[in-house]
Write an enzyme that holds these catalytic residues in place. Structure first.
Site, PDB file in Angstrom:
ATOM      1  N   GLU A 418     -25.864  -4.556 -30.395  1.00  0.00           N
ATOM      2  CA  GLU A 418     -25.613  -4.193 -31.793  1.00  0.00           C
ATOM      3  C   GLU A 418     -24.462  -4.989 -32.412  1.00  0.00           C
ATOM      4  O   GLU A 418     -23.432  -4.438 -32.802  1.00  0.00           O
ATOM      5  CB  GLU A 418     -25.350  -2.685 -31.894  1.00  0.00           C
ATOM      6  N   GLU A 502     -33.754   0.646 -25.697  1.00  0.00           N
ATOM      7  CA  GLU A 502     -33.335   2.029 -25.861  1.00  0.00           C
ATOM      8  C   GLU A 502     -34.481   2.792 -26.512  1.00  0.00           C
ATOM      9  O   GLU A 502     -35.106   2.300 -27.448  1.00  0.00           O
ATOM     10  CB  GLU A 502     -32.072   2.145 -26.729  1.00  0.00           C
TER      11      GLU A 502
END
Length: 1004
Positions: A418, A502
């Site tokens: 991220e 994820e």
């Protein structure tokens, strides 16, 4: 100008972490410690003569915020928001600082060669002095960094001083959804590097799947005094000596056993130089991407993985090898074969364990800049796209790769988590690909597929996965950046393997909907697998002012900025106990399954490399939950990816013929380990499937013509007693009923509180919207339920009718201000001394269609230590979209064992498909409730849904005044909307009539 990175000082280049026979001095233990908040050390503290006897003492390794009972500050938890001003690269003036000092002794022999100070992990910035000489400054909290201390040390007593600042330029690169916990949390060691030692080594051990051969490609860095160097692999009969660096060459071995997560074969290697012997364990394997499919050793793999932070409720990120081994063994026991090291390199010993036990590892660099995500425009000021930060980013990924390059378990490098997009990430990817072309490089944020080798997504909808596998069209929902890629970028992405880095966010009760993901993941070889978020809760042990222990999350330490209980999102609790989601995941991810069919027992292998010779079957025939017969069953080995239909043994057929005469009949088939392994005993259950052969028979109750009696206690129907005036149930068989209410409310789960755009209440997921549903975030399911008043129902008596044989009550339950309610009908009759209740709940207004959380008839029993036995689905909790981990059977539990411990109280503990249940408490008769019609579930809790709602921690619940038994006619699914998709429509509870017929029996 370079930001967040310093080359001055004596910091050494990154090198591989290997075992060696040279001297090593571990400086773990008690250090003198001084704490300040101004970024400074006491005057004179950096020089040896300083007197630190009045300083505190602190353990190393540790986090200072977990020591000293708050004297040194407290932990802080954030997910995305930085806990300091977003003012890069500056640290705030108030900067908690720990100054550490200790002495150590060195023998004369240490001065023959080089002395290296190794720092394994320090958060966040540390400057190091030895005997008053500055060795340098390190950034990169989870990165090993070495310093040349040769000229700073001397024989006898030496002094080391380390000043650690919590905030630094590096803080902007480490915003990683975890606790901010400064300090020296991994080992500090001194390494003796004698003349003639090896500076660095990389043994690339490649496997040729076509002929079974192996090739060792050595890369050895050493000074001239180290040569000649000999490499030995005793198990393979390899011994090769090279006179100098230029003569080092490949070694081809005709036959080797390859390494894989299914069979982690390792070979002991020794590298003998003039001044040092290095010991390693290597595995031969090859990695390739062919036609969009990730392959290891020539075969497509399917990773069944978990995201794993390093966390312990007491020690924080301080590593404990025995606990780590237990952690990984628990993973293996639940069919986990992959680890993503979220979001940084772990302690090096963890990777040794992964090599040994067998895990596919995605090794992630210590880099995340998500604090810049919500800047306007998005990612404004992001270091990942600022050339001034480029050297710091490169240094981080270089140290990641170089330390761990020898581990066969690492099959992919992840350059960051991220961190947006930018030139810094592109440079990191390019460097890794040049340095290690044998492993793919991944980055989830590369939605345009510019430099990732595997297309990675977080929390995709099922329809997004389908869309990626399609030939064209969008590859992301409208609210996701992947929806904005060009057709050419989408084509490039579709040419790559697909990996869910994820998914299925396991926060609170859940995760729901695993079945759909398991089916998608197995559907296409281009899907390389998945890593569920996440393995373990990050909660920390804490105590209240009065000494009450509890598990803390964000905000519990008085943080100015925090993200609440978003860190309590593991399939495993902080104490290591598995939750229902892990049991379900293990069943859905089983590498070998067996199930009963009309044609026999079907065994299917989803393994890639090994057959099933290490397994056997166990079958059982159960009648009404009781095992009637069972035995082990050997079967011929099934090859990787194969299947076989096994003829049932005669004993099983005979048992079925006899058991079928009785009650509900189930055939249970389990796959178990035939022999003990390093991670489980013989008989460990790998997977199991229960098949309903004969459903339970329905017997109509025979109503007694004069079953309703009037007496001093009130109306009586069998053992059930009712208030003669109100008609309310007051007791059953001597067990008082405080109240009996209809509930539509449930204490909101973390997913019920989720507000992301993947909202399915008003608009279902479809291929056209790529599974986004409404696509409008901001309103949670719990918000809607509260607006509709489902938490504040009021009763109005509608009907009270009585005859000699029947008692008929109808109540309307509706909140003030709305027509959003239900009518509940109870018809009571007596049969052979028992009470039978026909219960029906229907919408008061059939036009309403908003989702109900649950529909339950809740009885308040006395607040006692109730034990419950039931025949239904168990042993763990289950919900409509969380059923894979339970099966039909006989189960029992105490009241406190029914609802799992969660950091924030919420709906939990529901058991589905109950046939009967029996409640017993000391000094009271037992109550048995049989389900004659319908398929309700039940729960038994010390607190009502309203008492549980809004409570932050279990210890803040009120003292219980009752035990709440709920007969749950309907239950909404749980989904993953805390960070992912909503409950899918097939698992949603929409308003409709729900019925059950129950028999109440009292056992003296």
């Amino acid at each position: 100008m370079s930001i967040g990175h310093r080359e001055e000082g004596r910091r050494l280049p990154a090198r591989a972490g290997v075992a060696t026979d040279t001297a090593r001095l571990d400086l773990s233990g008690l250090w003198a410690f001084h704490y300040s908040v101004d970024g400074r050390s006491p005057e004179g503290a950096l020089q040896p003569p300083f007197d630190d006897t009045l300083w505190d003492r602190i353990r190393v390794p540790s986090h200072w915020v977990l020591e000293g009972d708050g004297r040194y500050g407290r932990p802080q938890y954030t997910n995305v928001t930085l806990p300091i001003p977003l003012d890069p690269p500056h640290a705030p003036d108030l900067n908690p600082t720990g100054t550490y000092r200790r002495t150590f002794e060195l023998a004369d022999g240490w001065l023959d060669g080089t002395v290296v100070l190794r720092t394994e992990g320090i958060e966040s910035e540390a400057t190091i002095w030895v005997n008053g000489i500055e060795l340098g400054t390190r950034n990169g909290s989870r990165l090993v960094q070495d310093f040349d201390a040769t000229d700073a040390v001397h024989p006898g007593e030496n002094v080391i001083t380390i000043r650690v600042r919590q905030w630094s330029a590096g803080t902007y690169l480490e915003d990683q959804d975890q606790w901010w916990m400064p300090g020296i949390f991994r080992e500090v060691v001194l390494l003796h590097r004698p003349a003639g030692s090896i500076d660095d080594v990389w043994l690339r051990c490649e496997y040729d799947h076509l002929d079974g051969s192996g090739t060792v490609v050595p890369e050895i860095a050493a000074h001239a005094a180290a040569w000649p160097v000999t490499l030995e692999i005793p198990a393979l009969g390899v011994r090769m000596t090279w006179a100098d660096r230029d003569s080092v060459s490949e070694i081809r071995i005709p036959a080797v056993q390859p390494w894989s997560a299914e069979r982690p074969d390792l070979y002991d290697v020794q590298l003998v130089a003039a001044g040092e012997t290095v010991s390693m364990r290597v595995g031969f394997r090859s990695i390739a991407i062919r036609d969009g499919v990730l392959q290891v050793n020539g075969r497509p793999i399917k990773i069944r993985g978990m995201n794993r932070h390093e966390i312990d409720a007491e020690r924080g990120r301080v590593f404990d090898e025995e606990e780590a081994r237990r952690d990984l063994i628990l993973m293996k026991q639940h069919n986990v074969d992959g680890i993503r090291t979220a979001h940084y390199p772990p302690h090096p010993r963890l990777l040794d364990l992964a090599d040994e036990l067998g895990f596919w590892v995605v090794l992630e660099c210590d880099l995340e800049t998500s604090g810049f995500l919500d800047q306007e425009p998005h990612w404004r000021g992001n270091p990942a796209d600022d050339p001034a930060w480029g050297p710091a980013l490169l240094d981080r990924v270089m140290r990641t790769v170089e330390r761990d390059k020898n581990h066969p378990s690492i099959i992919m490098w992840s350059i960051a988590n991220e961190s947006g997009m930018g030139s810094g990430l592109a440079a990191m990817s390019a460097w890794v690909k040049q340095r290690d072309p044998g492993r793919p490089v991944i980055y989830e944020g590369d939605y345009t597929a510019d430099y990732t080798d595997v297309y990675c997504r977080m929390y995709p909808t099922l329809e997004e996965i389908d869309a990626f596998l399609a030939d064209d069209g969008p590859i992301g929902v409208a609210s996701h950046p992947a929806s904005h890629v060009t057709p050419e970028q989408a084509r490039r992405a579709r040419s790559l393997p697909y990996l869910l880095v994820e998914y299925a966010h396991a926060m609170g009760t859940g995760p729901g909907g695993l079945d759909g993901y398991a089916a998608r993941i197995m559907s296409d070889p281009r899907i390389a697998g998945s890593f569920l978020w996440e393995w373990k809760d990050h909660t920390l042990r804490a105590t209240t002012a009065d000494g009450t222990p509890f598990l803390a999350y964000g905000g519990d330490f008085g943080e100015e900025v925090h993200d609440g209980n978003f860190c309590a999102d593991g399939l495993v609790a902080a104490d290591g106990s598995p939750r229902a989601g892990l049991t379900a995941w293990a069943q859905l991810s089983a590498p070998v399954t067996a199930r009963w069919t009309d044609a026999g027992i079907l065994v299917e292998s989803h393994r890639t490399f090994v057959d099933t010779s290490d397994l056997r079957l166990r079958w059982a025939v159960l009648s009404d939950g009781v095992e009637y017969a069972g035995a082990a069953l050997e079967f011929a080995p099934v090859g990787p990816g194969g299947h076989v239909m096994i003829e049932p043994p005669a004993e099983l057929g005979r048992a079925l013929a006899v058991a079928a005469v009785g009650g509900e009949t189930v055939v249970l088939v389990q796959v178990v380990l035939a022999h003990e392994t390093t991670w489980a005993p013989a008989g460990h259950v790998v997977s199991g499937a229960a098949h309903l052969v004969r459903p339970r028979s329905r017997r109509e109750p025979v109503t007694e013509p004069a079953g309703v009696e009037s007496g001093e206690a009130g109306l009586r129907v069998g053992p059930a007693v009712f208030d003669e005036a109100s008609g309310d149930l007051r007791g059953i068989g001597g067990i008082p009923i405080g109240s009996a209410a209809i509930d539509l409310w449930r204490a909101p789960t973390d997913n019920d509180l989720g507000r992301n755009p993947l909202d399915y209440e008003a608009e279902p997921p479809t291929p056209a919207n790529v599974g986004e549903g409404s696509g409008i975030g901001g309103t949670s399911a719990a918000d809607r339920w509260r607006r509709r008043g489902l938490h504040r129902l009021r009763r109005r008596i509608v009907v009270r009718e009585r005859s000699d044989a029947l008692l008929h009550n109808v109540d309307r339950w509706m909140p003030a201000g709305t027509s959003e309610g239900v009518d509940a009908s109870f018809t009571w009759s007596a049969e052979r001394g028992d009470a039978v209740c026909d219960l029906a709940v229907r919408p008061a207004d059939p036009r309403l269609n908003g989702i109900w959380p649950r529909v339950a008839w809740r009885l308040e029993l006395p607040a006692e230590e109730w034990d419950v036995e039931w025949y239904g689905y168990g042993p763990g909790e289950s919900y409509p979209d969380l059923m894979a981990g339970v099966r039909l059977g006989l189960w029992r539990s105490g009241i406190d064992g029914l609802a799992p411990d969660v950091a924030r109280p919420q709906e939990s503990g529901h058991r589905s498909g109950v046939r009967w249940l029996r409640l017993a408490a000391r000094s009271r008769p037992a109550l048995r409730i049989e389900v004659l019609e319908g398929s309700p579930g039940f729960s038994l809790r010390r607190w009502s849904p309203l008492q549980t709602t809004g409570v932050a921690h279990p210890h803040e619940l009120p003292l219980p005044t009752a035990a709440h038994l709920s007969i749950e006619l309907g239950m909404h699914g749980v989904g993953t909307r805390a960070c992912g998709p909503d409950v899918r429509p097939e698992f949603a509870l929409r308003p409709r009539e729900l019925r059950a017929r129950l028999r109440f029996c009292v056992e003296e």
